[in-house]
Design a protein around this motif. Structure first.
Motif, short mmCIF file in Angstrom:
data_model
loop_
_atom_site.label_atom_id
_atom_site.label_comp_id
_atom_site.label_asym_id
_atom_site.label_seq_id
_atom_site.Cartn_x
_atom_site.Cartn_y
_atom_site.Cartn_z
N THR A 58 0.81 -1.22 0.00
CA THR A 58 0.00 0.00 0.00
C THR A 58 0.84 1.26 0.00
N GLY A 59 2.16 1.12 -0.05
CA GLY A 59 3.03 2.29 -0.15
C GLY A 59 2.83 3.26 0.99
N ASP A 60 2.59 4.53 0.65
CA ASP A 60 2.42 5.58 1.66
C ASP A 60 0.98 5.74 2.13
N LEU A 61 0.08 4.88 1.65
CA LEU A 61 -1.31 4.93 2.07
C LEU A 61 -1.41 4.39 3.49
N ASP A 62 -1.95 5.19 4.40
CA ASP A 62 -2.07 4.80 5.80
C ASP A 62 -3.49 4.33 6.06
N VAL A 63 -3.66 3.00 6.15
CA VAL A 63 -4.98 2.41 6.41
C VAL A 63 -4.86 1.37 7.52
N SER A 64 -5.91 1.23 8.30
CA SER A 64 -5.87 0.29 9.41
C SER A 64 -5.97 -1.17 8.94
N ASP A 65 -6.59 -1.39 7.80
CA ASP A 65 -6.77 -2.76 7.29
C ASP A 65 -5.79 -3.04 6.15
N ASP A 66 -4.54 -2.68 6.35
CA ASP A 66 -3.49 -2.77 5.33
C ASP A 66 -3.28 -4.22 4.88
N PRO A 67 -3.51 -4.51 3.58
CA PRO A 67 -3.32 -5.88 3.09
C PRO A 67 -1.89 -6.19 2.65
N SER A 68 -0.96 -5.29 2.88
CA SER A 68 0.41 -5.46 2.39
C SER A 68 1.04 -6.76 2.89
N SER A 69 1.54 -7.55 1.95
CA SER A 69 2.29 -8.75 2.27
C SER A 69 2.86 -9.35 0.99
N SER A 70 3.70 -10.36 1.16
CA SER A 70 4.32 -11.08 0.06
C SER A 70 3.98 -12.55 0.23
N VAL A 71 3.44 -13.17 -0.83
CA VAL A 71 2.98 -14.56 -0.75
C VAL A 71 3.55 -15.34 -1.93
N CYS A 72 4.02 -16.54 -1.66
CA CYS A 72 4.52 -17.43 -2.70
C CYS A 72 3.37 -18.35 -3.14
N VAL A 73 3.08 -18.34 -4.44
CA VAL A 73 2.05 -19.21 -5.00
C VAL A 73 2.77 -20.37 -5.68
#
Length: 182
Positions: A58-73
């Motif tokens: 989400t970069g510089d977006l400040d949100v409480s429900d931040d979905p930021s992550s890295s996932v291996c498929v």
């Protein structure tokens, strides 16, 4: 920058984004056999992922429900970007005008009630009706195995990824971040 110059610059940005979105309207050629077999996903770095790494930032977006992550498929063949993102556990929403080509929300972010403030101080709320403004949008980035990050040349629905590749959905707010971190 004069109002006329600013309007011209914004028009060029919008035209470029529209061209990119429309280029993704051509579906991939059909295949007689499935070429991928996504089986599971787990959190991992791109270096240790034998499949496709899906990154949401989400970069510089400040949100409480931040979905930021890295996932291996896990996959041993080609997989479409939409399938990789879905296998990674992320939900995307397109726009009314470009439902499969322009990403408006990732796991509900930014919500319609999230106030996005531009550099000029103007407040914006994402409605997912059309192209987002150049000051607040989800960018689609691709990193081929052993390569460098580059802006995707197709939409997520036409993007073909191979084992070792990475894809990132990066929210850019007022030009930052301009590209994925690594």
């Amino acid at each position: 920058m004069t109002p006329k110059t600013r309007h011209l610059a914004l028009s060029l940005v919008a035209a470029s984004a529209l061209t990119l979105a429309l280029s993704a309207c051509t579906p991939p050629a059909p295949s007689s056999e499935p070429t991928s077999s996504p089986s599971s996903s787990s959190t991992a770095s791109a270096e240790s992922c034998a499949g496709v790494t899906v990154v949401v930032d989400t970069g510089d977006l400040d949100v409480s429900d931040d979905p930021s992550s890295s996932v291996c498929v896990d996959t041993d063949g080609t997989i479409l970007g939409t399938d990789a993102v879905s296998e990674a556990g992320f939900t995307t929403v397109g726009t009314t005008t470009y439902p499969d080509d322009v990403i408006c929300r990732v796991n509900g972010v930014p919500a319609e009630d999230t106030e996005l403030t531009g550099d000029d101080g103007a407040a914006y709320h994402e409605t997912c009706a059309d192209m987002p403004p150049a000051a607040a949008y989800w960018g689609l980035w691709v990193k081929p195995a052993g390569g460098a990050w580059d802006y995707a040349q197709t939409g997520l629905s036409a993007l073909e990824l191979n084992p070792g590749d990475s894809v990132e959905l990066l929210f850019t707010l007022n030009g930052a971040p301009a590209a994925p971190a690594s």
